[in-house]
Scaffold this motif. Sequence first.
Motif, short mmCIF file in Angstrom:
data_model
loop_
_atom_site.label_atom_id
_atom_site.label_comp_id
_atom_site.label_asym_id
_atom_site.label_seq_id
_atom_site.Cartn_x
_atom_site.Cartn_y
_atom_site.Cartn_z
N CYS A 38 0.84 -1.20 0.00
CA CYS A 38 0.00 0.00 0.00
C CYS A 38 0.87 1.25 0.00
CB CYS A 38 -0.93 -0.02 1.21
SG CYS A 38 -0.07 -0.24 2.78
N CYS A 39 2.00 1.19 0.71
CA CYS A 39 2.89 2.35 0.80
C CYS A 39 3.62 2.55 -0.52
CB CYS A 39 3.89 2.15 1.93
SG CYS A 39 3.09 1.86 3.51
N CYS A 49 1.44 6.87 2.28
CA CYS A 49 0.31 6.02 2.64
C CYS A 49 -0.43 6.63 3.83
CB CYS A 49 0.83 4.64 2.99
SG CYS A 49 -0.50 3.48 3.30
N HIS A 51 -2.64 5.00 5.76
CA HIS A 51 -3.04 4.05 6.80
C HIS A 51 -2.42 4.48 8.12
CE1 HIS A 51 -3.51 0.58 3.67
NE2 HIS A 51 -4.49 1.46 3.62
N CYS A 54 0.59 2.42 8.96
CA CYS A 54 1.77 2.74 8.16
C CYS A 54 2.39 4.05 8.62
CB CYS A 54 1.39 2.84 6.69
SG CYS A 54 0.69 1.32 6.05
ZN LIG Z 1 0.80 1.59 3.78
#
Ligand SMILES: [Zn+2]
Length: 76
Positions: A38-39, A49, A51, A54
């Motif tokens: 995701c990052c 990211c 999140h 994260c």
């Molecule tokens: Zn992430």
Amino acid sequence: MKSARILPSLLVAASLFAGVAFAGDAKPANAESKEAKCCMKAAKDGKTCDHSCCTEAAAAGKNCEKCGGSGTIAKK
Ligand SMILES: [Zn+2]
Ligand SMILES: [Zn+2]
């Protein structure tokens, strides 16, 4: 309340990290540096990211292990 749920697992992770840090104090952490998917995706788009897991990992200089990352963030 997301943070209330995340906190217990963070404490567990923190104690694990503390154990590792004490054991390998003399050496720099040389775990394989792997960025979470995701990052990586966010970075490709020129973003970071969003999140919370994260963000917290990044603040500690680490890749988010929850999302599949590992090790410390490689400095550029
Ligand atoms: Zn992430
Ligand atoms: Zn994450």
